[in-house]
Design a protein around this motif. Sequence first.
Motif, PDB file in Angstrom:
ATOM      1  N   ASP A  39       0.901  -1.209  -0.077  1.00 53.59           N
ATOM      2  CA  ASP A  39      -0.212   0.027   0.009  1.00 53.59           C
ATOM      3  C   ASP A  39       0.867   1.220  -0.011  1.00 53.59           C
ATOM      4  N   CYS A  40       1.807   1.356  -1.046  1.00 55.03           N
ATOM      5  CA  CYS A  40       2.363   2.682  -1.103  1.00 55.03           C
ATOM      6  C   CYS A  40       3.434   2.858   0.047  1.00 55.03           C
ATOM      7  N   SER A  41       3.829   1.715   0.439  1.00 58.96           N
ATOM      8  CA  SER A  41       4.859   2.003   1.517  1.00 58.96           C
ATOM      9  C   SER A  41       6.173   2.713   1.351  1.00 58.96           C
ATOM     10  N   THR A  42       6.450   3.554   2.366  1.00 57.15           N
ATOM     11  CA  THR A  42       7.805   4.353   2.145  1.00 57.15           C
ATOM     12  C   THR A  42       8.930   3.632   2.751  1.00 57.15           C
ATOM     13  N   ASP A  43       8.867   2.438   3.157  1.00 55.58           N
ATOM     14  CA  ASP A  43      10.103   1.656   3.808  1.00 55.58           C
ATOM     15  C   ASP A  43      10.298   0.513   2.680  1.00 55.58           C
ATOM     16  N   ALA A  44      10.864  -0.616   3.034  1.00 56.96           N
ATOM     17  CA  ALA A  44      11.411  -1.427   1.989  1.00 56.96           C
ATOM     18  C   ALA A  44      10.297  -2.568   2.018  1.00 56.96           C
ATOM     19  N   THR A  45       9.003  -2.412   2.338  1.00 55.02           N
ATOM     20  CA  THR A  45       7.918  -3.212   2.240  1.00 55.02           C
ATOM     21  C   THR A  45       7.653  -3.757   0.966  1.00 55.02           C
ATOM     22  N   GLY A  46       7.585  -3.023  -0.045  1.00 58.48           N
ATOM     23  CA  GLY A  46       7.253  -3.043  -1.493  1.00 58.48           C
ATOM     24  C   GLY A  46       8.542  -3.992  -1.884  1.00 58.48           C
ATOM     25  N   ALA A  47       9.686  -3.854  -1.611  1.00 58.60           N
ATOM     26  CA  ALA A  47      10.870  -4.462  -2.110  1.00 58.60           C
ATOM     27  C   ALA A  47      10.848  -5.739  -1.748  1.00 58.60           C
ATOM     28  N   ILE A  48      10.570  -6.050  -0.415  1.00 61.35           N
ATOM     29  CA  ILE A  48      10.506  -7.227   0.104  1.00 61.35           C
ATOM     30  C   ILE A  48       9.555  -8.229  -0.577  1.00 61.35           C
ATOM     31  N   ILE A  49       8.391  -7.814  -0.921  1.00 62.59           N
ATOM     32  CA  ILE A  49       7.244  -8.571  -1.440  1.00 62.59           C
ATOM     33  C   ILE A  49       7.797  -8.838  -2.797  1.00 62.59           C
ATOM     34  N   ASP A  50       8.415  -7.935  -3.698  1.00 63.06           N
ATOM     35  CA  ASP A  50       9.111  -8.093  -4.842  1.00 63.06           C
ATOM     36  C   ASP A  50       9.962  -9.139  -4.923  1.00 63.06           C
ATOM     37  N   GLU A  51      10.820  -9.344  -3.845  1.00 57.13           N
ATOM     38  CA  GLU A  51      11.972 -10.221  -3.724  1.00 57.13           C
ATOM     39  C   GLU A  51      11.401 -11.741  -3.473  1.00 57.13           C
ATOM     40  N   TYR A  52      10.290 -11.850  -2.620  1.00 53.38           N
ATOM     41  CA  TYR A  52       9.601 -12.967  -2.242  1.00 53.38           C
ATOM     42  C   TYR A  52       8.783 -13.627  -3.689  1.00 53.38           C
ATOM     43  N   ALA A  53       8.463 -12.605  -4.396  1.00 49.47           N
ATOM     44  CA  ALA A  53       7.668 -13.040  -5.609  1.00 49.47           C
ATOM     45  C   ALA A  53       8.732 -13.644  -6.443  1.00 49.47           C
ATOM     46  N   LEU A  54       9.778 -13.143  -6.634  1.00 52.65           N
ATOM     47  CA  LEU A  54      10.905 -13.792  -7.626  1.00 52.65           C
ATOM     48  C   LEU A  54      11.176 -14.934  -6.874  1.00 52.65           C
ATOM     49  N   ARG A  55      11.411 -15.250  -5.742  1.00 51.60           N
ATOM     50  CA  ARG A  55      11.761 -16.727  -5.161  1.00 51.60           C
ATOM     51  C   ARG A  55      10.637 -17.817  -5.192  1.00 51.60           C
ATOM     52  N   ASP A  56       9.359 -17.477  -5.166  1.00 51.57           N
ATOM     53  CA  ASP A  56       8.465 -18.378  -4.849  1.00 51.57           C
ATOM     54  C   ASP A  56       7.228 -17.967  -6.024  1.00 51.57           C
ATOM     55  N   PRO A  57       6.794 -18.786  -6.965  1.00 50.65           N
ATOM     56  CA  PRO A  57       5.806 -18.446  -7.721  1.00 50.65           C
ATOM     57  C   PRO A  57       4.529 -18.238  -7.405  1.00 50.65           C
ATOM     58  N   ARG A  58       4.195 -18.930  -6.151  1.00 48.79           N
ATOM     59  CA  ARG A  58       2.860 -18.853  -5.564  1.00 48.79           C
ATOM     60  C   ARG A  58       2.704 -17.420  -4.876  1.00 48.79           C
ATOM     61  N   LEU A  59       3.608 -16.652  -4.895  1.00 51.37           N
ATOM     62  CA  LEU A  59       3.461 -15.170  -4.258  1.00 51.37           C
ATOM     63  C   LEU A  59       3.104 -14.360  -5.666  1.00 51.37           C
ATOM     64  N   THR A  60       2.072 -13.648  -5.642  1.00 47.48           N
ATOM     65  CA  THR A  60       1.724 -12.482  -6.527  1.00 47.48           C
ATOM     66  C   THR A  60       2.001 -11.178  -5.712  1.00 47.48           C
ATOM     67  N   ALA A  61       2.501 -10.299  -6.468  1.00 49.99           N
ATOM     68  CA  ALA A  61       2.876  -8.767  -5.949  1.00 49.99           C
ATOM     69  C   ALA A  61       2.134  -7.782  -6.446  1.00 49.99           C
ATOM     70  N   LEU A  62       1.247  -7.248  -5.599  1.00 52.85           N
ATOM     71  CA  LEU A  62       0.408  -6.109  -6.239  1.00 52.85           C
ATOM     72  C   LEU A  62       0.808  -4.872  -5.591  1.00 52.85           C
ATOM     73  N   HIS A  63       0.862  -3.692  -6.123  1.00 53.88           N
ATOM     74  CA  HIS A  63       1.299  -2.491  -5.707  1.00 53.88           C
ATOM     75  C   HIS A  63       0.416  -1.277  -5.909  1.00 53.88           C
ATOM     76  N   GLN A  64      -0.494  -0.897  -4.916  1.00 59.26           N
ATOM     77  CA  GLN A  64      -1.226   0.221  -4.979  1.00 59.26           C
ATOM     78  C   GLN A  64      -0.853   1.527  -5.682  1.00 59.26           C
TER      79      GLN A  64
END
Length: 771
Positions: A39-64
Amino acid sequence: MPRFSVIVPARGVQGFLRACLDSVLEQSHRDVELIAVDDCSTDATGAIIDEYALRDPRLTALHQRRPSGAGPSRNAGAAPARGDYLLFLDGDDTLAPGALAPGALAAVDARLRACGEPDVLLWDHDRTDVWERRRPSGDGAFLEAAGDAVFDAVQRPDVLGVEPAAWNRAVRREHWTGQGLAFADGPYEDVPYAYGSLLTAGRVAVLDQVCVTWRERRRGSAVTTPGRHHFVAVERYEELFARLDGLLPGERDGDGLEDRLLPLRTVLHARMTDRLLAILDDPDRVVPADRAAFFRAASRCIRAHRPSGAPLPAALRSYRAYRSLHGAQVLRREVAKELRDRGEAAARTAFRRYYGLRLHTPLDADLVLYGARGNRAVTGNPYAVDRKAREIAPQLHGVWAVHPDAVDAVPAGADHVTVGSRRYWELLARATYLVTDGDFPGAAGRPGQVCLQTHQGTPLKATGLDSHRYPGAPAGPGPGRALEHADQWDYCLSANQHSSEIWQRAYPSSYETLATGFPRNDRYATATAADVRALRAAFGIRPGATAVLYAPTHRVRPDGAVPPLDVARLAAALGPRFQLLVRAHPYSGPPQGTDPRTAALQEEGAVLDVSGHPHIEDLCLAADALLCDFSSVLFDYANLDRPIVVHTADWDAFRLTRGVYVDLLSGRPGDTPGVLAADEADIAGAFHSGRWDGPAAASLRAAFRERFCQYDDGLAAERVVRRVLLGEDDLLPLLPPGERRTAPSPRAAERAAARQDGATRTLTGPGAVVG
């Protein structure tokens, strides 16, 4: 189609998000899709989500596209979900693993199948606070009583007494879409979803097992922030009661409808009354100035929807009655607090009372108070900030706070004040800026004052709230005081994403973490070959010798603070080509005590005791290699891209008694900084064989440097001065890795000197043309 879709809305939870995502992806039941919504985080929350999405195809990353809040983020995540059932989990909560019982998802799947795929399945949860104390929910009795039954809300109205939350239920996706379920926009967004999912369900079942751990946040959420946004809670219940008739499944008209609704109204009304009164009495939600207005709004709602025969709490008869009862509760709490604090109050000095008076005088806009190492040194990150402020903001007046026994540590020409003196309390009250790597004794903070926590290094050992779990934690202020200190911070510094995540968990409060790098590490980018040579000469390092800096960590043990390494034995094993620079930890005694063998080696120059030097950056710049155990200096030294050897003798004991965040011994790139050595012979063997500076060590060092030196680019101090002391809005951008400079190694510095000498001889020798 996956069995479960787990939707995780996340904003500003970088310190907790990895545990949340791991708790889903590491479940034994793997037929799951995980939809994480940044939800438009100003810290590394979005980057962590993207990192996990690259590692595991079961995770879908959405960015508001714009900040929307938890409710709309959950709705956004549910829209593309494909699972049979939807589960919602907040970014700082976790699903239960499968240790003593089946994992959460396996247990939920088994229960759903046994109950014939109900519309909603409810389960139990527990709560954990910042001290990691777990408390059961209040739902256990109902879940146990409901047993294996499948029912609807009319048959079991007490189901509406279950915690109205997003994360304690699985909802069939067809039920979600068919009934148009959704979360509201704004605070208390889960009220319409939680009650709506049950009131519209034809079949409800329960699972009497803890499947979620809910984290109680101290700061940083709407629930923990006082303000008028909490008035929305009243509106949510008004809307719920207005829609109650339409939400009821089955028969809509005809005789007996009101009789069917009455039990539901009764349970909902009792639940609403309890929650609104709890909000009213919570100073972290409703401030005193808004209490009368909230009381009136809540009282109107409670009265308007009170079922026939339902009791009205005595406190709601009038605001005067509420204030009388509430005042008695406050008085009891204040008396208890006064008794607890009486010992501290008796110890207050006249200067502290003076400090209280000075808190009401105007702040000095140009005054900066600095402190480092428990106010017993002038060093570290605060020192680097002070130096840069003198350079680019000379209008600021910096003063160092030091204890009386540390006045000699103040450099010539620097202004200082002794802790506890009258002037100390004066400056502590009037300084606009407080810059420290610890805390200032007695500081209370005041509006307009800006407190910068620089920290003393990247955390390897458990710190803050994490440390209380370990028996080897250092003595001193407990976790409670650590929280009090964190509540005074406006900013804290980070050198890498790892640190940013640890700070948020270990020191939960409302400060802003700045990704600046550590100011003291600027030296590793700005020092020249001449600087390196001058430092080596000043420390007495022989030309051509390989200087190894031994910097052990502080240990808190019954047998003393002596590390398990024999300095004399190691020096003898290394031989004359090496010199050991021994630097004791500031909180420890000499690494080898009063061993006469070490004293003899010091006279010979094989061992150089550099413990009294105030700036470890100078020692690192002078050394060819670092020998350490579990000191955070290894994170800083990695900036120099020079060899690191880790002495591992008591790793297991240290890890169990102190707690660690990084497994230095794993051998994985990013964890292990270089060569691992178990004893003196092993260390000497690494140096004599060349492994200390070989390709394998260099590869590990590069990965370690990439992970932990992210923000150290030589501009950290300037970023801090401009952002914190000068109030500039944006941080200076980080230099790309390819554009960063690293101080030359001692070998490179000697080669540069040789080239310079050769050039000088060519210009001034026989036959040279001069002028």
